[in-house]
Write a protein that holds these residues in place. Structure first.
Motif, PDB file in Angstrom:
ATOM      1  N   ARG A  60       0.717   2.904  -2.493  1.00  0.00           N
ATOM      2  CA  ARG A  60      -0.390   2.721  -1.558  1.00  0.00           C
ATOM      3  C   ARG A  60      -0.120   1.554  -0.601  1.00  0.00           C
ATOM      4  N   GLN A  63       2.040   2.816   2.116  1.00  0.00           N
ATOM      5  CA  GLN A  63       1.287   3.719   2.992  1.00  0.00           C
ATOM      6  C   GLN A  63       0.377   2.916   3.932  1.00  0.00           C
ATOM      7  N   GLU A  64      -0.287   1.899   3.360  1.00  0.00           N
ATOM      8  CA  GLU A  64      -1.178   1.070   4.166  1.00  0.00           C
ATOM      9  C   GLU A  64      -0.401   0.306   5.226  1.00  0.00           C
ATOM     10  N   SER A  72       3.916  -1.646  11.605  1.00  0.00           N
ATOM     11  CA  SER A  72       3.714  -0.213  11.851  1.00  0.00           C
ATOM     12  C   SER A  72       3.887   0.093  13.332  1.00  0.00           C
ATOM     13  N   GLY A 101       0.039   9.902  10.567  1.00  0.00           N
ATOM     14  CA  GLY A 101      -0.829   9.114   9.703  1.00  0.00           C
ATOM     15  C   GLY A 101      -2.058   9.938   9.350  1.00  0.00           C
ATOM     16  N   ALA A 246       3.184  13.039   2.144  1.00  0.00           N
ATOM     17  CA  ALA A 246       3.690  11.678   1.975  1.00  0.00           C
ATOM     18  C   ALA A 246       5.192  11.690   1.681  1.00  0.00           C
ATOM     19  N   ALA A 251       2.238   8.879   6.552  1.00  0.00           N
ATOM     20  CA  ALA A 251       1.523   7.755   5.941  1.00  0.00           C
ATOM     21  C   ALA A 251       0.122   8.242   5.586  1.00  0.00           C
ATOM     22  N   LEU A 253      -3.446   7.884   3.379  1.00  0.00           N
ATOM     23  CA  LEU A 253      -4.267   6.855   2.735  1.00  0.00           C
ATOM     24  C   LEU A 253      -5.672   7.388   2.491  1.00  0.00           C
TER      25      LEU A 253
END
Length: 295
Positions: A60, A63-64, A72, A101, A246, A251, A253
Motif C-alpha cells: 500500500r 501504491q500511495e 509520482s 491510477g 496492480a 497504482a 488504492l
C-alpha cells in the motif's frame, strides 16, 4: 396457423440456419494504434507476471507513493471508483502501457459490484428475441456473451462455476418449446458450451428438487428442462481485477478519495485531483495528462 405453431416453426427455422452456418467465429480484436509499445512491457511479459504464482501485489505504501507521493509522475488515466467497471478499465489501460491510477473511497466492490445476480449468463433471453424478432443483432449479442462467459470462467475457475437452471413446465407445449429453445442455446454455444441441457420427467424433477411445486395454474407438472449458465463470486472477482491491475503496473488504492479536482484556468479541463488516504490521513495531488474516469 396457431400462434404456438408459428413460434415453434420459427424456432426450428433458426436452429437450421445456425446449424448450416456452423455457429459463429469471433476474431481477436486488433491491437489499437494508440497502444504504447516503446519503453513498456509487452503483453506477453505482463501475462507472465500476472500468471506467476509467486508474484506479489505492491504494498500500500508503494501504491500511495505512486499516486500522491513526491516522486509520482503524471498519470495518463485516473479512475475514480473501484467497482467492476473501474477495476476493469484500470486493468485494460495498464496492459496497454498507460500510466494508470485508481482510487476507491470505501473498499473494492463495496457497492453495486457486490450486489449483482452473480450470474455469468450467455444471453439465453437475447436468443429468444433474436428468434421471434428475426434480429441478427441480438444473435450476435448471444455469441459475444457466450464468449465472455467462457473467458471469465477460464480466467478465474476458482471463483466461477457452471450453474444448473431448472425450468418447470406445466403443459407439453412448454416442454417442447423450452427443450427446443435450450437445445438451440447449446448449439449456438458450440465449443463454449458448459454442459448439455436436458429434460427431466415430473418424477425425476421432484426427486432432484423436492420443494418444486407439482401443480401450477391449475395444471400438473409435466417435467422440467435444465440448462447451464455461469455463476461467479462477484466481489472476489472484483478484488482479483484490482490486484491484477496492480500487478500490471497500475497504482491502485482503496480507502482513498478524491477531495477536489484541479482545472486548467484557460480550458477548464481537469488536469489533476487532490487525493486523501482515509487510513493514513495523507493528502496529495495526482496529475493526469489525458483523462479521468468516474466509475
Amino acid at each position: 396457423m396457431s400462434a404456438s405453431a408459428t413460434r415453434l416453426r420459427r424456432l426450428a427455422s433458426v436452429a437450421v440456419a445456425v446449424t448450416a452456418c456452423g455457429g459463429a467465429v469471433l476474431l481477436t480484436p486488433p491491437v489499437s494504434s494508440n497502444d504504447r509499445a516503446s519503453g513498456h512491457p509487452t503483453v506477453e511479459s505482463l501475462r507472465q507476471i500476472i500468471n506467476d504464482p509467486s508474484a506479489v501485489v505492491p504494498s500500500r505504501t508503494l501504491q500511495e507513493s505512486a499516486l500522491i507521493g513526491t516522486k509520482s509522475g503524471p498519470l495518463d488515466i485516473l479512475v475514480v471508483g473501484g467497482g467492476a467497471t473501474g477495476c476493469g478499465v484500470a486493468l485494460d489501460a495498464a496492459t496497454r502501457g498507460l500510466r494508470v491510477g485508481l482510487v476507491e473511497r470505501e473498499d473494492f466492490s463495496s457497492g453495486t459490484s457486490s450486489r449483482s445476480t452473480k450470474l455469468i449468463h450467455g444471453g439465453v433471453r437475447y436468443l429468444e428475441k433474436a428468434v421471434f424478432g428475426l434480429d441478427y443483432g441480438q444473435l450476435k449479442l448471444v455469441f459475444h456473451a457466450l464468449e465472455e462467459r467462457k473467458q471469465v470462467i477460464e480466467n478465474a475457475p476458482h471463483l466461477c462455476h457452471a450453474l444448473p437452471c431448472m425450468t418447470p413446465c406445466f403443459d407439453w407445449f412448454e416442454v417442447v418449446y423450452y427443450w427446443m429453445g435450450l437445445k438451440m442455446y447449446d448449439l449456438v454455444a458450440g465449443r463454449r458450451l458448459l454442459h448439455f441441457s436436458r429434460y427431466y420427467s415430473a418424477q425425476e424433477s421432484v426427486e432432484l428438487f423436492p420443494t418444486l411445486a407439482s401443480k401450477g395454474k391449475g395444471k400438473s407438472l409435466r417435467g422440467t428442462v435444465v440448462y447451464y449458465d455461469g455463476q461467479m463470486n462477484d466481489s472476489r472477482l472484483n478484488v482479483g481485477l484490482a490486484c491484477t491491475a496492480a500487478l500490471a503496473g497500475a497504482a491502485v488504492l482503496n480507502h482513498a478519495e478524491v477531495v477536489s479536482f484541479l482545472k486548467d484556468e484557460g480550458t477548464q479541463r481537469i488536469i489533476g485531483a487532490r487525493i486523501r488516504d482515509n487510513l493514513s490521513g495523507t493528502e496529495g495531488m495526482s496529475f493526469q495528462q489525458n483523462v479521468h474516469i468516474n466509475d
